[in-house]
Design a protein around this motif. Structure first.
Motif, mmCIF file in Angstrom:
data_model
loop_
_atom_site.group_PDB
_atom_site.id
_atom_site.type_symbol
_atom_site.label_atom_id
_atom_site.label_comp_id
_atom_site.label_asym_id
_atom_site.label_seq_id
_atom_site.Cartn_x
_atom_site.Cartn_y
_atom_site.Cartn_z
ATOM 1 N N TRP A 360 0.830 -1.203 0.000
ATOM 2 C CA TRP A 360 0.000 0.000 0.000
ATOM 3 C C TRP A 360 0.862 1.249 0.000
ATOM 4 C CZ3 TRP A 360 -4.798 1.665 -0.790
ATOM 5 C CH2 TRP A 360 -5.133 2.949 -0.342
ATOM 6 N N ASP A 361 1.798 1.349 0.929
ATOM 7 C CA ASP A 361 2.658 2.532 1.021
ATOM 8 C C ASP A 361 3.441 2.746 -0.269
ATOM 9 O OD1 ASP A 361 1.890 3.140 3.585
ATOM 10 O OD2 ASP A 361 3.591 2.155 4.546
ATOM 11 N N TRP A 362 3.982 1.656 -0.793
ATOM 12 C CA TRP A 362 4.813 1.760 -1.993
ATOM 13 C C TRP A 362 3.994 2.238 -3.185
ATOM 14 C CZ3 TRP A 362 4.511 -1.145 -6.579
ATOM 15 C CH2 TRP A 362 5.566 -0.963 -7.464
ATOM 16 N N THR A 363 2.815 1.688 -3.377
ATOM 17 C CA THR A 363 1.980 2.078 -4.510
ATOM 18 C C THR A 363 1.535 3.525 -4.383
ATOM 19 O OG1 THR A 363 1.169 -0.201 -4.703
ATOM 20 C CG2 THR A 363 -0.095 1.503 -5.827
ATOM 21 N N VAL A 364 1.119 3.918 -3.190
ATOM 22 C CA VAL A 364 0.692 5.303 -2.980
ATOM 23 C C VAL A 364 1.846 6.267 -3.255
ATOM 24 C CG1 VAL A 364 -0.054 6.989 -1.243
ATOM 25 C CG2 VAL A 364 -1.162 4.752 -1.362
ATOM 26 N N SER A 365 3.028 5.968 -2.737
ATOM 27 C CA SER A 365 4.165 6.875 -2.939
ATOM 28 C C SER A 365 4.558 6.949 -4.415
ATOM 29 C CB SER A 365 5.356 6.449 -2.080
ATOM 30 O OG SER A 365 5.768 5.135 -2.383
ATOM 31 N N MET A 366 4.403 5.842 -5.138
ATOM 32 C CA MET A 366 4.706 5.856 -6.570
ATOM 33 C C MET A 366 3.713 6.738 -7.320
ATOM 34 S SD MET A 366 5.108 2.620 -9.179
ATOM 35 C CE MET A 366 3.556 1.894 -8.625
ATOM 36 N N LEU A 367 2.434 6.583 -7.034
ATOM 37 C CA LEU A 367 1.416 7.357 -7.736
ATOM 38 C C LEU A 367 1.464 8.832 -7.365
ATOM 39 C CD1 LEU A 367 -1.583 4.856 -7.548
ATOM 40 C CD2 LEU A 367 0.005 5.235 -9.443
ATOM 41 N N ARG A 368 1.854 9.132 -6.133
ATOM 42 C CA ARG A 368 1.989 10.537 -5.741
ATOM 43 C C ARG A 368 3.115 11.226 -6.508
ATOM 44 N NH1 ARG A 368 -0.219 12.649 -1.148
ATOM 45 N NH2 ARG A 368 1.634 13.869 -0.619
ATOM 46 N N ALA A 369 4.112 10.464 -6.889
ATOM 47 C CA ALA A 369 5.258 11.055 -7.579
ATOM 48 C C ALA A 369 4.968 11.382 -9.034
ATOM 49 C CB ALA A 369 6.451 10.092 -7.502
ATOM 50 N N LEU A 370 3.930 10.809 -9.606
ATOM 51 C CA LEU A 370 3.683 10.915 -11.037
ATOM 52 C C LEU A 370 2.656 11.985 -11.357
ATOM 53 C CD1 LEU A 370 3.572 7.101 -11.844
ATOM 54 C CD2 LEU A 370 5.428 8.698 -12.402
ATOM 55 N N LYS A 371 3.013 12.903 -12.231
ATOM 56 C CA LYS A 371 2.065 13.915 -12.702
ATOM 57 C C LYS A 371 1.038 13.287 -13.630
ATOM 58 C CE LYS A 371 1.867 18.460 -14.920
ATOM 59 N NZ LYS A 371 2.669 19.572 -15.505
ATOM 60 N N THR A 372 1.490 12.370 -14.474
ATOM 61 C CA THR A 372 0.601 11.644 -15.374
ATOM 62 C C THR A 372 -0.030 10.484 -14.623
ATOM 63 O OG1 THR A 372 2.025 12.182 -17.249
ATOM 64 C CG2 THR A 372 0.457 10.362 -17.537
ATOM 65 N N PRO A 373 -1.353 10.319 -14.670
ATOM 66 C CA PRO A 373 -1.983 9.191 -13.964
ATOM 67 C C PRO A 373 -1.336 7.867 -14.326
ATOM 68 C CG PRO A 373 -3.653 10.690 -14.797
ATOM 69 C CD PRO A 373 -2.350 11.157 -15.362
ATOM 70 N N GLY A 374 -0.982 7.104 -13.303
ATOM 71 C CA GLY A 374 -0.250 5.862 -13.544
ATOM 72 C C GLY A 374 -1.132 4.653 -13.738
ATOM 73 N N LEU A 375 -2.421 4.775 -13.406
ATOM 74 C CA LEU A 375 -3.338 3.643 -13.525
ATOM 75 C C LEU A 375 -4.422 3.958 -14.542
ATOM 76 C CD1 LEU A 375 -3.827 2.771 -9.741
ATOM 77 C CD2 LEU A 375 -2.237 1.724 -11.353
ATOM 78 N N GLY A 376 -4.896 2.937 -15.230
ATOM 79 C CA GLY A 376 -5.988 3.129 -16.170
ATOM 80 C C GLY A 376 -7.286 3.427 -15.455
ATOM 81 N N GLU A 377 -8.230 4.041 -16.145
ATOM 82 C CA GLU A 377 -9.499 4.416 -15.530
ATOM 83 C C GLU A 377 -10.273 3.210 -15.035
ATOM 84 O OE1 GLU A 377 -11.796 6.853 -18.099
ATOM 85 O OE2 GLU A 377 -10.315 8.477 -18.205
ATOM 86 N N ARG A 378 -10.090 2.057 -15.667
ATOM 87 C CA ARG A 378 -10.834 0.860 -15.287
ATOM 88 C C ARG A 378 -10.011 -0.095 -14.420
ATOM 89 N NH1 ARG A 378 -14.422 -0.813 -20.653
ATOM 90 N NH2 ARG A 378 -15.480 1.205 -20.880
ATOM 91 N N GLN A 379 -8.925 0.392 -13.896
ATOM 92 C CA GLN A 379 -8.096 -0.448 -13.041
ATOM 93 C C GLN A 379 -8.887 -0.903 -11.816
ATOM 94 O OE1 GLN A 379 -4.527 -1.334 -13.229
ATOM 95 N NE2 GLN A 379 -5.283 -2.709 -11.639
ATOM 96 N N ASN A 380 -8.901 -2.202 -11.568
ATOM 97 C CA ASN A 380 -9.556 -2.758 -10.391
ATOM 98 C C ASN A 380 -8.599 -2.621 -9.216
ATOM 99 O OD1 ASN A 380 -10.561 -4.465 -8.334
ATOM 100 N ND2 ASN A 380 -11.667 -5.695 -9.835
ATOM 101 N N ILE A 381 -8.813 -1.600 -8.396
ATOM 102 C CA ILE A 381 -7.885 -1.296 -7.307
ATOM 103 C C ILE A 381 -7.825 -2.439 -6.298
ATOM 104 C CG2 ILE A 381 -7.368 0.293 -5.434
ATOM 105 C CD1 ILE A 381 -6.965 1.398 -8.307
ATOM 106 N N ALA A 382 -8.992 -2.971 -5.940
ATOM 107 C CA ALA A 382 -9.015 -4.058 -4.960
ATOM 108 C C ALA A 382 -8.225 -5.253 -5.463
ATOM 109 C CB ALA A 382 -10.459 -4.448 -4.645
ATOM 110 N N ALA A 383 -8.409 -5.600 -6.737
ATOM 111 C CA ALA A 383 -7.697 -6.745 -7.306
ATOM 112 C C ALA A 383 -6.200 -6.479 -7.390
ATOM 113 C CB ALA A 383 -8.255 -7.076 -8.695
#
Length: 476
Positions: A360-383
């Motif tokens: 969780w921490d690692w993914t959040v810190s990675m996405l916070r660093a990116l100006k461009t959205p790193g995940l697709g709109e239909r990404q299943n976050i829970a999965a």
């Protein structure tokens, strides 16, 4: 020591691409205590308890109707139609609330301007852990964090404890909604009818409150204390979930998803717990016990140890634990005071980044660093988090996820992170330059070796993947 990196990652959730430079890290953290928003935009519009309970009841009723229909038609599994419809139902309805809340939780963490406060939300949610592995808990899991944890992380520990204990997710997870006083009016009526065995006492919630949430496992309480506390808790149940005795005894105007105290289910009389006599009537009895547990010296020590471990190392420094425990006792569990003592203490700032980031921490810190959205709109976050080994609100145990280095540092888990980082980097391509990003997100933890490795990457995407899989980025 890497003070800037520790402020952003050990205390926070990683630096955002648009964060301004921090002149005084300690002052930056303290200001977040006052600036914290318990209901950010990402979660403000999520469904409430009534909608979640109603969705669960509809699912239950439809499923039972389909089973009756299938049985009447003598349909077998290989007939397909009814069985496949039931499988689709298991992935819809009340489960949708879980997926929506998990996505909102990630969005709030990525966007938050108060990452230290947000980390505390995650810490306390794991301290008072529930698990969505149980069907009746699934839809309530996100609401539990948003309604019971978030509003109270900047208040008193006693209020946080009470809110967690009384939320439907906790009552359902630990089977409190099926716990009845052995001498309650309801149990006596059942025995007098002689038709079936009287409903019993369930000690799960009482035991976990003492062992995990307050005193700690070696605090000297006895089995008799647990049993009597379980009796004090009887009468607490959840409206609209199931069709048991508690539902039939509730007032007619009770709303689905509401936590209700039903006096006819409560064990009458005075109870002795930890040497103290509690003779309060009805639901006030358990509240009195909770208030005492919340300020007990053993609770202060237990909470201080967990908080110190989270912000330093597997074996937290004894002086820091002592300092936090003393603050807890002195203030009666005032959480902002506890956080200020933590920030002012030297130990979290002098230890190297040794704690391993959870998925969780690692993914959040990675996405916070990116100006461009790193995940697709239909990404299943829970999965996605299930694949990374840390399903959201699903630790599988009241203990929550272990806050230890070894829990998250396995080679297989690291490979999952490398694969996700590579997929995100491939999606972003040359829209982000790891050579410019590395000094921002790693700050004073950026080593010449990491900088050179990123500079020699064959492509922008490979450079990003190397940044997010670097030793410094993986630790906090």
């Amino acid at each position: 020591m890497a003070v800037q990196y520790l402020a952003a990652n050990r205390f926070g959730l990683g630096r955002r691409f648009d964060d301004p430079a921090v002149g005084d890290p300690k002052d930056w953290l303290i200001r977040q205590i006052g600036d914290y928003d318990p209901a950010p935009a990402a979660i403000a519009d999520l469904a409430g308890r009534e909608a979640i309970a109603t969705a669960y009841a509809e699912y239950r009723d439809e499923r039972q109707a389909m089973r009756r229909e299938a049985k009447n038609a003598e349909m077998r599994d290989d007939d397909g139609n009814a069985v496949e419809t039931m499988r689709r139902m298991s992935r819809a309805g009340f489960r949708r609330h879980y997926g929506e809340a998990a996505s909102a939780r990630l969005a709030a963490a990525v966007a938050t301007p108060t990452p230290f406060a947000e980390r505390l939300v995650h810490f306390w949610s794991n301290h008072f852990a529930i698990s969505a592995d149980k069907q009746t808990v699934v839809g309530f899991a996100g609401n539990y964090e948003n309604d019971a944890i978030r509003p109270h992380v900047m208040g008193k520990f006693s209020d946080l404890l009470s809110a967690a204990v009384h939320h439907p997710a906790m009552l359902l997870f630990l089977d409190q909604a099926q716990s009845f006083g052995p001498d309650s009016p309801f149990a006596a009526r059942v025995r007098n009818r002689g038709k079936r065995q009287a409903p019993g006492l369930n000690e799960n919630l009482a035991r976990e409150i003492m062992e995990l949430h307050t005193l700690g496992v070696r605090a000297g309480y006895t089995q008799a204390d647990v049993t009597n506390f379980a009796k004090a808790l009887t009468g607490l149940t959840v409206a609209g979930i199931g069709r048991g005795a508690g539902q039939r005894l509730m007032p007619a105007d009770t709303r689905p998803g509401e936590t209700v105290f039903v006096d006819r289910l409560h064990q009458p009389g005075a109870l002795t717990i930890l040497g103290k006599r509690y003779d309060q009537p009805g639901g006030r009895q358990a509240e009195a016990v909770l208030r005492d547990l919340a300020v007990h010296p053993a609770t202060a020590r237990h909470v201080a140890t967990k908080l110190a471990r989270h912000f330093t190392s597997d074996e937290p420094p004894a002086p820091l634990v002592d300092r936090l425990a003393q603050d807890f006792e002195r203030t009666g569990g005032d959480l902002p005071s506890l956080y200020r003592t933590l920030i002012a203490s030297p130990e979290p700032w002098t230890a190297a980044p040794t704690m391993f980031k959870s998925p969780w921490d690692w993914t959040v810190s990675m996405l916070r660093a990116l100006k461009t959205p790193g995940l697709g709109e239909r990404q299943n976050i829970a999965a996605m988090f299930a694949q990374l080994g840390q399903p959201v609100w699903r630790p599988g145990s009241p203990k929550g996820y272990d806050d230890m280095v070894a829990t998250w540092a396995g080679s297989a888990a690291l490979m999952q992170r490398v694969e996700l980082a590579s997929r995100i980097a491939g999606r972003i391509g040359d829209r982000a330059d790891a050579r410019q990003l590395a000094p921002l997100v790693l700050a004073d933890a950026l080593t010449p070796e990491t900088s050179q490795a990123i500079a020699r990457a064959d492509s922008p995407g490979q450079g990003l993947a190397m940044l997010f899989a670097s030793p410094a980025f993986l630790r906090r």
